[in-house]
Write a protein that holds these residues in place. Structure first.
Motif, PDB file in Angstrom:
ATOM      1  N   ASP A   1      15.066  32.066   1.544  1.00  0.00           N
ATOM      2  CA  ASP A   1      14.729  31.170   0.454  1.00  0.00           C
ATOM      3  C   ASP A   1      15.608  31.492  -0.752  1.00  0.00           C
ATOM      4  N   GLY A   2      16.116  30.445  -1.377  1.00  0.00           N
ATOM      5  CA  GLY A   2      17.021  30.607  -2.505  1.00  0.00           C
ATOM      6  C   GLY A   2      18.485  30.547  -2.108  1.00  0.00           C
ATOM      7  N   SER A   3      18.774  30.475  -0.806  1.00  0.00           N
ATOM      8  CA  SER A   3      20.168  30.382  -0.357  1.00  0.00           C
ATOM      9  C   SER A   3      20.819  29.159  -0.951  1.00  0.00           C
TER      10      SER A   3
ATOM     11  N   ARG B   1       8.727  29.359  -7.380  1.00  0.00           N
ATOM     12  CA  ARG B   1       8.138  28.130  -6.838  1.00  0.00           C
ATOM     13  C   ARG B   1       8.355  26.979  -7.806  1.00  0.00           C
ATOM     14  N   ARG B   2       8.716  25.824  -7.237  1.00  0.00           N
ATOM     15  CA  ARG B   2       8.953  24.627  -8.048  1.00  0.00           C
ATOM     16  C   ARG B   2       8.231  23.442  -7.425  1.00  0.00           C
ATOM     17  N   LYS B   3       7.814  22.505  -8.294  1.00  0.00           N
ATOM     18  CA  LYS B   3       7.084  21.310  -7.865  1.00  0.00           C
ATOM     19  C   LYS B   3       8.036  20.116  -7.781  1.00  0.00           C
ATOM     20  N   THR B   4       7.705  19.199  -6.880  1.00  0.00           N
ATOM     21  CA  THR B   4       8.421  17.943  -6.768  1.00  0.00           C
ATOM     22  C   THR B   4       7.556  16.949  -6.024  1.00  0.00           C
ATOM     23  N   SER B   5       7.991  15.714  -6.001  1.00  0.00           N
ATOM     24  CA  SER B   5       7.377  14.724  -5.116  1.00  0.00           C
ATOM     25  C   SER B   5       8.509  14.032  -4.376  1.00  0.00           C
ATOM     26  N   ALA B   6       8.204  13.550  -3.194  1.00  0.00           N
ATOM     27  CA  ALA B   6       9.239  12.927  -2.378  1.00  0.00           C
ATOM     28  C   ALA B   6       8.653  11.746  -1.613  1.00  0.00           C
ATOM     29  N   GLN B   7       9.412  10.674  -1.560  1.00  0.00           N
ATOM     30  CA  GLN B   7       9.005   9.471  -0.825  1.00  0.00           C
ATOM     31  C   GLN B   7       9.447   9.626   0.628  1.00  0.00           C
ATOM     32  N   ILE B   8       8.720  10.464   1.346  1.00  0.00           N
ATOM     33  CA  ILE B   8       9.105  10.849   2.705  1.00  0.00           C
ATOM     34  C   ILE B   8       7.990  10.589   3.715  1.00  0.00           C
TER      35      ILE B   8
ATOM     36  N   LEU C   1      30.284  22.489  -7.916  1.00  0.00           N
ATOM     37  CA  LEU C   1      29.658  23.796  -8.134  1.00  0.00           C
ATOM     38  C   LEU C   1      28.589  23.754  -9.220  1.00  0.00           C
ATOM     39  N   ALA C   2      28.677  22.784 -10.123  1.00  0.00           N
ATOM     40  CA  ALA C   2      27.684  22.660 -11.198  1.00  0.00           C
ATOM     41  C   ALA C   2      26.328  22.199 -10.669  1.00  0.00           C
ATOM     42  N   VAL C   3      26.318  21.577  -9.495  1.00  0.00           N
ATOM     43  CA  VAL C   3      25.057  21.133  -8.886  1.00  0.00           C
ATOM     44  C   VAL C   3      24.529  22.296  -8.052  1.00  0.00           C
ATOM     45  N   ASP C   4      23.400  22.850  -8.462  1.00  0.00           N
ATOM     46  CA  ASP C   4      22.833  24.019  -7.794  1.00  0.00           C
ATOM     47  C   ASP C   4      21.871  23.559  -6.702  1.00  0.00           C
ATOM     48  N   ILE C   5      22.352  23.546  -5.465  1.00  0.00           N
ATOM     49  CA  ILE C   5      21.545  23.122  -4.322  1.00  0.00           C
ATOM     50  C   ILE C   5      21.116  24.365  -3.562  1.00  0.00           C
ATOM     51  N   ARG C   6      19.799  24.533  -3.448  1.00  0.00           N
ATOM     52  CA  ARG C   6      19.233  25.722  -2.794  1.00  0.00           C
ATOM     53  C   ARG C   6      18.277  25.312  -1.693  1.00  0.00           C
TER      54      ARG C   6
ATOM     55  N   ARG D   1       3.793   5.178  -7.411  1.00  0.00           N
ATOM     56  CA  ARG D   1       4.027   3.740  -7.194  1.00  0.00           C
ATOM     57  C   ARG D   1       4.391   3.444  -5.750  1.00  0.00           C
ATOM     58  N   LYS D   2       5.200   4.310  -5.142  1.00  0.00           N
ATOM     59  CA  LYS D   2       5.571   4.183  -3.737  1.00  0.00           C
ATOM     60  C   LYS D   2       4.972   5.371  -3.003  1.00  0.00           C
ATOM     61  N   PRO D   3       4.617   5.214  -1.733  1.00  0.00           N
ATOM     62  CA  PRO D   3       4.017   6.337  -0.997  1.00  0.00           C
ATOM     63  C   PRO D   3       4.885   7.600  -1.103  1.00  0.00           C
ATOM     64  N   ALA D   4       4.242   8.708  -1.443  1.00  0.00           N
ATOM     65  CA  ALA D   4       4.971   9.960  -1.645  1.00  0.00           C
ATOM     66  C   ALA D   4       4.076  11.145  -1.305  1.00  0.00           C
ATOM     67  N   ILE D   5       4.707  12.306  -1.230  1.00  0.00           N
ATOM     68  CA  ILE D   5       4.017  13.564  -0.981  1.00  0.00           C
ATOM     69  C   ILE D   5       4.403  14.539  -2.091  1.00  0.00           C
ATOM     70  N   LYS D   6       3.395  15.212  -2.680  1.00  0.00           N
ATOM     71  CA  LYS D   6       3.646  16.274  -3.649  1.00  0.00           C
ATOM     72  C   LYS D   6       3.993  17.544  -2.879  1.00  0.00           C
ATOM     73  N   LEU D   7       5.016  18.236  -3.334  1.00  0.00           N
ATOM     74  CA  LEU D   7       5.453  19.464  -2.674  1.00  0.00           C
ATOM     75  C   LEU D   7       5.545  20.601  -3.684  1.00  0.00           C
ATOM     76  N   ILE D   8       5.194  21.783  -3.240  1.00  0.00           N
ATOM     77  CA  ILE D   8       5.526  23.011  -3.961  1.00  0.00           C
ATOM     78  C   ILE D   8       6.409  23.801  -3.002  1.00  0.00           C
ATOM     79  N   VAL D   9       7.614  24.118  -3.502  1.00  0.00           N
ATOM     80  CA  VAL D   9       8.637  24.749  -2.668  1.00  0.00           C
ATOM     81  C   VAL D   9       8.961  26.121  -3.250  1.00  0.00           C
ATOM     82  N   ASP D  10       8.983  27.134  -2.386  1.00  0.00           N
ATOM     83  CA  ASP D  10       9.309  28.497  -2.793  1.00  0.00           C
ATOM     84  C   ASP D  10      10.800  28.743  -2.566  1.00  0.00           C
ATOM     85  N   PHE D  11      11.532  28.964  -3.670  1.00  0.00           N
ATOM     86  CA  PHE D  11      12.967  29.215  -3.610  1.00  0.00           C
ATOM     87  C   PHE D  11      13.300  30.694  -3.743  1.00  0.00           C
TER      88      PHE D  11
END
Length: 121
Positions: free
Chosen positions: A116-118, A54-61, A19-24, A38-48
């Motif tokens: 969003d935010g679920s 909105r939060r930023k992240t990058s993902a090797q996807i 429960l301490a890990v907040d996954i939305r 360093r490894k191929p990645a995509i920058k994302l802005i995700v609306d929660f």
């Protein structure tokens, strides 16, 4: 012989630890290539949604996804990790995925739209 109901080599955790890990779930509103990574990645802005925003992240996807294809799709992410600097980009959430047989990441996503935010239960 001990009763071992776990099929994993990882230690068992208490439910409160989970429960301490907040996954939305949030919707990708911006996605751009991240050539400086360093490894191929995509920058994302995700609306929660209104509670988290909105939060930023990058993902090797990049094996399975293009930036264009990610716009308006929902993803699951951990939203309560501390920010992490990735090059010149500050990652604020961790988008979740699983490795396929070749080791490429496949995103964890709801199979039906949710608000969003679920929170993951």
């Amino acid at each position: 012989m001990a009763d071992d109901t776990s099929n994993s080599s990882t230690p068992t955790i208490a439910f409160d630890d989970f429960l301490a890990v907040d996954i939305r779930v949030g919707t990708v509103v911006e996605a751009t290539p991240f050539p400086e990574a360093r490894k191929p990645a995509i920058k994302l802005i995700v609306d929660f949604g209104p509670e988290i925003g909105r939060r930023k992240t990058s993902a090797q996807i990049t094996e399975h996804y293009t930036p264009e294809a990610l716009i308006s799709t929902q993803v699951a992410a951990v939203v309560n990790f501390p920010p992490k600097q990735i090059g010149k980009w500050m990652s604020q959430v961790l988008v979740l995925g699983c490795c396929d047989a070749a080791g490429a990441i496949s995103l964890v996503r709801p199979d039906h739209p949710v608000p969003d935010g679920s929170r993951l239960h």
